[in-house]
Scaffold this active site. Structure first.
Site, PDB file in Angstrom:
ATOM      1  N   ARG A   1     -49.951  16.532  -6.326  1.00 35.03           N
ATOM      2  CA  ARG A   1     -51.035  16.504  -7.303  1.00 35.03           C
ATOM      3  C   ARG A   1     -51.407  15.078  -7.662  1.00 35.03           C
ATOM      4  O   ARG A   1     -52.584  14.735  -7.810  1.00 35.03           O
ATOM      5  CB  ARG A   1     -50.637  17.267  -8.566  1.00 35.03           C
ATOM      6  CG  ARG A   1     -51.749  17.366  -9.593  1.00 35.03           C
ATOM      7  CD  ARG A   1     -51.313  18.166 -10.799  1.00 35.03           C
ATOM      8  NE  ARG A   1     -50.231  17.501 -11.522  1.00 35.03           N
ATOM      9  CZ  ARG A   1     -49.736  17.951 -12.661  1.00 35.03           C
ATOM     10  NH1 ARG A   1     -50.189  19.094 -13.177  1.00 35.03           N
ATOM     11  NH2 ARG A   1     -48.767  17.308 -13.279  1.00 35.03           N
TER      12      ARG A   1
ATOM     13  N   ARG B   1     -39.105  27.329  -2.429  1.00 31.64           N
ATOM     14  CA  ARG B   1     -38.849  28.679  -2.916  1.00 31.64           C
ATOM     15  C   ARG B   1     -39.655  29.650  -2.070  1.00 31.64           C
ATOM     16  O   ARG B   1     -40.734  29.320  -1.578  1.00 31.64           O
ATOM     17  CB  ARG B   1     -39.245  28.825  -4.391  1.00 31.64           C
ATOM     18  CG  ARG B   1     -38.297  28.151  -5.367  1.00 31.64           C
ATOM     19  CD  ARG B   1     -36.971  28.909  -5.461  1.00 31.64           C
ATOM     20  NE  ARG B   1     -36.097  28.393  -6.504  1.00 31.64           N
ATOM     21  CZ  ARG B   1     -35.142  27.498  -6.326  1.00 31.64           C
ATOM     22  NH1 ARG B   1     -34.955  26.985  -5.112  1.00 31.64           N
ATOM     23  NH2 ARG B   1     -34.380  27.097  -7.329  1.00 31.64           N
TER      24      ARG B   1
ATOM     25  N   GLU C   1     -34.507  37.489  -2.267  1.00 32.41           N
ATOM     26  CA  GLU C   1     -33.337  36.997  -1.536  1.00 32.41           C
ATOM     27  C   GLU C   1     -32.141  37.896  -1.852  1.00 32.41           C
ATOM     28  O   GLU C   1     -31.781  38.036  -3.011  1.00 32.41           O
ATOM     29  CB  GLU C   1     -33.005  35.561  -1.941  1.00 32.41           C
ATOM     30  CG  GLU C   1     -33.981  34.553  -1.395  1.00 32.41           C
ATOM     31  CD  GLU C   1     -33.600  33.116  -1.737  1.00 32.41           C
ATOM     32  OE1 GLU C   1     -32.691  32.917  -2.574  1.00 32.41           O
ATOM     33  OE2 GLU C   1     -34.221  32.203  -1.187  1.00 32.41           O
TER      34      GLU C   1
ATOM     35  N   HIS D   1     -30.497  30.153   1.990  1.00 37.77           N
ATOM     36  CA  HIS D   1     -30.654  29.301   0.797  1.00 37.77           C
ATOM     37  C   HIS D   1     -29.457  28.357   0.684  1.00 37.77           C
ATOM     38  O   HIS D   1     -28.733  28.352  -0.304  1.00 37.77           O
ATOM     39  CB  HIS D   1     -30.800  30.143  -0.467  1.00 37.77           C
ATOM     40  CG  HIS D   1     -31.537  29.424  -1.557  1.00 37.77           C
ATOM     41  ND1 HIS D   1     -32.355  30.053  -2.455  1.00 37.77           N
ATOM     42  CD2 HIS D   1     -31.586  28.107  -1.899  1.00 37.77           C
ATOM     43  CE1 HIS D   1     -32.874  29.180  -3.298  1.00 37.77           C
ATOM     44  NE2 HIS D   1     -32.410  27.979  -2.975  1.00 37.77           N
TER      45      HIS D   1
ATOM     46  N   GLY E   1     -29.740  24.861   0.920  1.00 32.27           N
ATOM     47  CA  GLY E   1     -30.228  23.499   0.812  1.00 32.27           C
ATOM     48  C   GLY E   1     -29.225  22.508   0.263  1.00 32.27           C
ATOM     49  O   GLY E   1     -29.042  21.422   0.807  1.00 32.27           O
TER      50      GLY E   1
END
Length: 332
Positions: free
Chosen positions: A158, A219, A251, A270, A272
């Protein structure tokens, strides 16, 4: 149990949710495994709750507005997991590019009886274009790793990063359409917010190269999974080549979900931040937040504007590997 021992060593007596609701005497709550923290849960725990400490950096499962309204600071664990999550993003990227799961399956199968020169050809990575969607802490580390592969790196956020940061990680800001159309590999590291739900939808996937790979370590909700499935199934040049996914919605996915049976999707569950050193560093920061909050002090890392001082992260590789984000980047 190892986490319980770690809390007790820090002078904190942990109890499970059912006991906390029954006794209504807990002063703080530790949010684990993305458990939902909302007004209903806070009411059940009681008005004496002073703070929430999240074991992780992503807080889309916590109602920050409700916590703020009640004057409850919410701590999280930024910085300490950026390297581990960026490493996993690259592991998925490379596994997709070189078809590692398919190669592994073949080598283990009875069908592999002779060397074949043109079998399971992968794609090049060095010199290609990397697109990073969400240039927060993890996004910057993903981009930094692209330097070693001599990649052209685009990012979309952004707000544009300072020029010094862009030079450091060799990345250039680009409009979303340009990033999608130009990148050979698109890596998602943005948070899940109202603005990023299904950010990667059918329209976005159509703007990507048919030879492109999508990697998601953010996500699951950032990607429209049905649109992704359609893009992978397309054989008319409107789809994409592969996807590397560490996250999904829900999940885990139902066991019969078609994305699970596709060889052009590489999965991790998941993982990470899942290194021993990183998880220990996360635990240390989450417990530090608890101890500071219980003492009425500012949290080391606070994500809802109720106080928190700048936090100098201890790199995970410097933490002892004794305990088993996601930061998902800054607001996109």
């Amino acid at each position: 149990e190892s986490f319980r021992a770690y809390l007790e060593a820090a002078g904190i007596q942990p109890v499970f949710y059912d006991e906390a609701v029954r006794t209504r005497d807990c002063e703080a709550a530790m949010a684990m495994t993305h458990a939902t923290v909302d007004g209903k849960l806070l009411d059940a725990l009681g008005p004496q709750i002073k703070l929430i400490s999240n074991y992780g950096v992503g807080v889309n499962h916590i109602d920050l507005e409700e916590c703020t309204r009640r004057g409850i600071p919410v701590g999280n664990t930024p910085d300490v997991l950026s390297d581990a999550t960026a490493d996993l993003a690259w592991a998925l990227l490379l596994a997709c590019a070189r078809r590692i799961p398919e190669c592994d399956t073949l080598v283990r199968s009875p069908a592999f009886t002779e060397y074949q020169n043109m079998l399971l050809l992968g794609g090049d990575v060095a010199g290609k274009t990397l697109g990073v969607l969400g240039m927060g802490r993890i996004g910057r580390e993903v981009a930094r790793r692209g330097i070693g592969f001599r990649m052209t790196t685009l990012y979309h956020n952004r707000s544009r990063q300072p020029k010094a940061v862009e030079r450091e990680v060799n990345a250039r800001w680009a409009p979303l359409d340009e990033l999608l159309a130009s990148s050979d590999f698109v890596v998602l590291t943005c948070p899940l917010t109202e603005d990023t739900v299904h950010l990667i939808d059918a329209s976005a996937l159509r703007r990507m190269k048919s030879s492109a790979t999508l990697v998601n370590v953010a996500r699951g909700g950032v990607v429209d999974q049905e649109a992704l499935l359609a893009a992978l199934q397309a054989n008319d040049g409107t789809g994409i080549h592969m996807a590397g996914l560490d996250v999904s919605t829900p999940e885990p996915l139902p066991r019969d979900h078609p994305l699970l049976s596709r060889p052009d999707v590489v999965w991790t569950p998941h993982r990470g931040s899942a290194t021993a050193g990183t998880r220990k560093a996360m635990a240390e920061l989450a417990i530090r937040n608890l101890m500071l909050g219980l003492d009425g002090k500012k949290l080391a890392a606070c994500c809802n504007g109720l106080g928190g001082e700048p936090f100098e992260a201890t790199p995970a590789h410097e933490a002892a590997d004794t305990i088993d984000y996601d930061e998902e980047g800054d607001t996109l």
